[in-house]
Design an enzyme around this catalytic site. Structure first.
Site, PDB file in Angstrom:
ATOM      1  N   TYR A   1       0.816  -1.359   0.054  1.00  0.00           N
ATOM      2  CA  TYR A   1       0.115   0.243  -0.159  1.00  0.00           C
ATOM      3  C   TYR A   1       0.771   1.221   0.198  1.00  0.00           C
ATOM      4  O   TYR A   1       0.454   2.285  -0.551  1.00  0.00           O
ATOM      5  CB  TYR A   1      -0.954  -0.053   1.190  1.00  0.00           C
ATOM      6  CG  TYR A   1      -2.257  -0.676   1.087  1.00  0.00           C
ATOM      7  CD1 TYR A   1      -2.253  -2.120   0.575  1.00  0.00           C
ATOM      8  CD2 TYR A   1      -3.514  -0.114   1.022  1.00  0.00           C
ATOM      9  CE1 TYR A   1      -3.312  -2.866   0.659  1.00  0.00           C
ATOM     10  CE2 TYR A   1      -4.654  -0.489   0.975  1.00  0.00           C
ATOM     11  CZ  TYR A   1      -4.546  -2.173   0.537  1.00  0.00           C
ATOM     12  OH  TYR A   1      -5.776  -2.568   0.262  1.00  0.00           O
TER      13      TYR A   1
ATOM     14  N   LYS B   1       3.286 -15.201   1.934  1.00  0.00           N
ATOM     15  CA  LYS B   1       3.641 -16.139   0.761  1.00  0.00           C
ATOM     16  C   LYS B   1       4.931 -16.042   0.725  1.00  0.00           C
ATOM     17  O   LYS B   1       5.512 -15.719  -0.092  1.00  0.00           O
ATOM     18  CB  LYS B   1       3.112 -15.388  -0.449  1.00  0.00           C
ATOM     19  CG  LYS B   1       1.621 -15.653  -0.636  1.00  0.00           C
ATOM     20  CD  LYS B   1       1.211 -16.962  -1.208  1.00  0.00           C
ATOM     21  CE  LYS B   1       1.774 -17.262  -2.688  1.00  0.00           C
ATOM     22  NZ  LYS B   1       1.333 -18.650  -3.202  1.00  0.00           N
TER      23      LYS B   1
ATOM     24  N   ASP C   1      -2.524 -18.110   0.313  1.00  0.00           N
ATOM     25  CA  ASP C   1      -3.656 -18.550  -0.530  1.00  0.00           C
ATOM     26  C   ASP C   1      -4.305 -19.865  -0.093  1.00  0.00           C
ATOM     27  O   ASP C   1      -5.501 -19.872   0.025  1.00  0.00           O
ATOM     28  CB  ASP C   1      -3.050 -19.103  -2.041  1.00  0.00           C
ATOM     29  CG  ASP C   1      -1.764 -19.844  -1.826  1.00  0.00           C
ATOM     30  OD1 ASP C   1      -1.237 -20.099  -0.735  1.00  0.00           O
ATOM     31  OD2 ASP C   1      -1.324 -20.628  -2.927  1.00  0.00           O
TER      32      ASP C   1
ATOM     33  N   ASP D   1      -6.508  -7.123   3.515  1.00  0.00           N
ATOM     34  CA  ASP D   1      -7.619  -6.588   2.846  1.00  0.00           C
ATOM     35  C   ASP D   1      -8.311  -7.509   2.321  1.00  0.00           C
ATOM     36  O   ASP D   1      -9.576  -7.520   2.470  1.00  0.00           O
ATOM     37  CB  ASP D   1      -7.100  -5.784   1.665  1.00  0.00           C
ATOM     38  CG  ASP D   1      -8.022  -4.857   1.096  1.00  0.00           C
ATOM     39  OD1 ASP D   1      -9.184  -4.512   1.777  1.00  0.00           O
ATOM     40  OD2 ASP D   1      -7.928  -4.600  -0.315  1.00  0.00           O
TER      41      ASP D   1
END
Ligand code: IPM
Ligand code: MG
Length: 370
Positions: free
Chosen positions: A142, A193, A226, A250
């Protein structure tokens, strides 16, 4: 009685309608219970852009910095699709988060008993759900630099965003996750990740080290983000606190919202670090849903996420635990009575508008206090 300074930033779309229902609660708590709230209002988002060409003015930013807590509605809408990126409605929210240093975003996903059937998932999967997504809010992709679109000169352009995390940013959000877990079911699942991202590798290392150093009484697990998304819709009750970065947080919190019946149900608290002298923290409370321009102004928006955000404000900014519990109970009781805004409607329930459900929650709060 100390005054409690609130800045209200209703914003765009359904923000003002939802905020009006919170204002009723504030007025009632002042009049009937001497709560001593002092409110100011400011502009944020598209309406701020229309008024002063900025998504939040410096004057309103100053008010936010001086308030004990900020209540935020929603920003954005198709009307502002064409405005320059720097002053788009969302920039106002991001500026508040960054300048107030609100690094810890608490997004509790609770499935009220009365709504277990409204979720798009099977009842047994969501019934009794009570999990907390803790999203890092001032770092990651962000805010990372460079963030730009450059012209490659060969008819091609390149869009660049930068995912970046420093040790201290991961340490402090991990610390909040473990502290919160201790007040709940004592479990933290960290999501990143690390199989493709260096920032994920560091995230994993620092969370693990923080756990080992200070919080080994809490159960810690790690999941690739994921797989975490998949597990959230497969069997969400396996989680207690999920801690994750800004972008994954988010997305995962929108997924979690749907587990609770509607995106219109999820509140959030964004907190800064406690002031070393006073112990108080800067704080902003906002519903997770957006401005919903398609239903704005029709009186059908669900104000519960905004009202539940105010309950979080009572709890975290003012230590008004009894009042916060009572407000949460009032919401649950009104749902038990069968009142539903359109987003929550199911057979046999009574459809009501924004104002009606807000009034019902105010009345229920008073009845519970009597
Ligand atoms: C949220 C919203 C914001 C975000 C937008 C409005 C900038 O989606 O709070 O989840 O992406 O953080
Ligand atoms: Mg979002």
């Amino acid at each position: 009685m100390a005054t409690r300074k609130l800045l209200l930033l209703p914003g765009d779309g359904i923000g003002p309608e939802s905020m009006a229902e919170v204002r009723k609660l504030i007025d009632m708590m002042n009049a009937d219970f001497g709560a001593g709230f002092e409110t100011e209002e400011g502009l944020v988002g598209g309406i701020a852009y229309d008024t002063h060409g900025q998504s939040i003015s410096d004057a309103d930013m100053d008010k936010a910095m001086a308030a004990d807590a900020v209540l935020f509605g929603a920003v954005g809408g198709p009307k502002w699709d064409g405005v320059p990126y720097e002053v788009r409605p969302e920039a106002g929210l991001l500026r508040l988060r960054k300048e107030m240093e609100l690094f810890a975003n608490l997004r509790p996903a609770i499935c009220y008993p009365a709504l277990a059937a409204s979720s798009s998932l099977k009842k047994e999967v969501v019934e009794g759900l009570d999990i907390l997504i803790l999203r890092e809010l001032t770092g990651g992709v962000y805010f990372g630099e460079p963030k730009e679109i450059i012209d490659l000169g060969n008819g091609q352009k390149r869009g660049i965003d930068t995912q970046v995390y420093d040790t201290f940013e991961i340490e402090r959000i991990a610390g909040v996750a473990f502290e919160l877990a201790r007040t709940r079911s004592n479990k933290v699942c960290s999501m990143e990740k690390r199989n493709v991202m260096k920032s994920g590798v560091l995230w994993n290392e620092v969370v693990t080290a923080t756990h080992k150093a200070k919080y080994s009484d809490v159960e810690l697990t790690h999941m690739l983000a994921d797989a975490g998304g998949m597990q959230l819709v497969r069997w969400p009750k396996q989680f207690d606190v999920i801690v994750t970065d800004n972008l994954f947080g988010d997305m995962l919190s929108d997924v979690a919202a749907m587990l609770t019946g509607s995106l219109g149900m999820l509140p959030s608290a964004s907190l800064g670090a406690p002031d070393p002298k006073t112990g108080s923290r800067k704080a902003l409370y906002e519903p997770v849903h957006g401005s919903a321009p398609d239903i704005a102004g029709q009186g059908i928006a669900n104000p519960i996420a905004m009202i539940a955000s105010f309950a979080m404000c009572l709890r975290y900014s003012f230590n008004m635990v009894e009042e916060a519990d009572r407000l949460d109970q009032a919401i649950a009781a009104v749902l038990d009575d069968g009142l539903r805004t359109r987003d929550l409607m199911s057979e046999g329930m009574k459809e009501v508008g924004t104002v009606e459900i807000g009034d019902a929650i105010v009345a229920k709060y008073k009845a519970l206090a009597a």
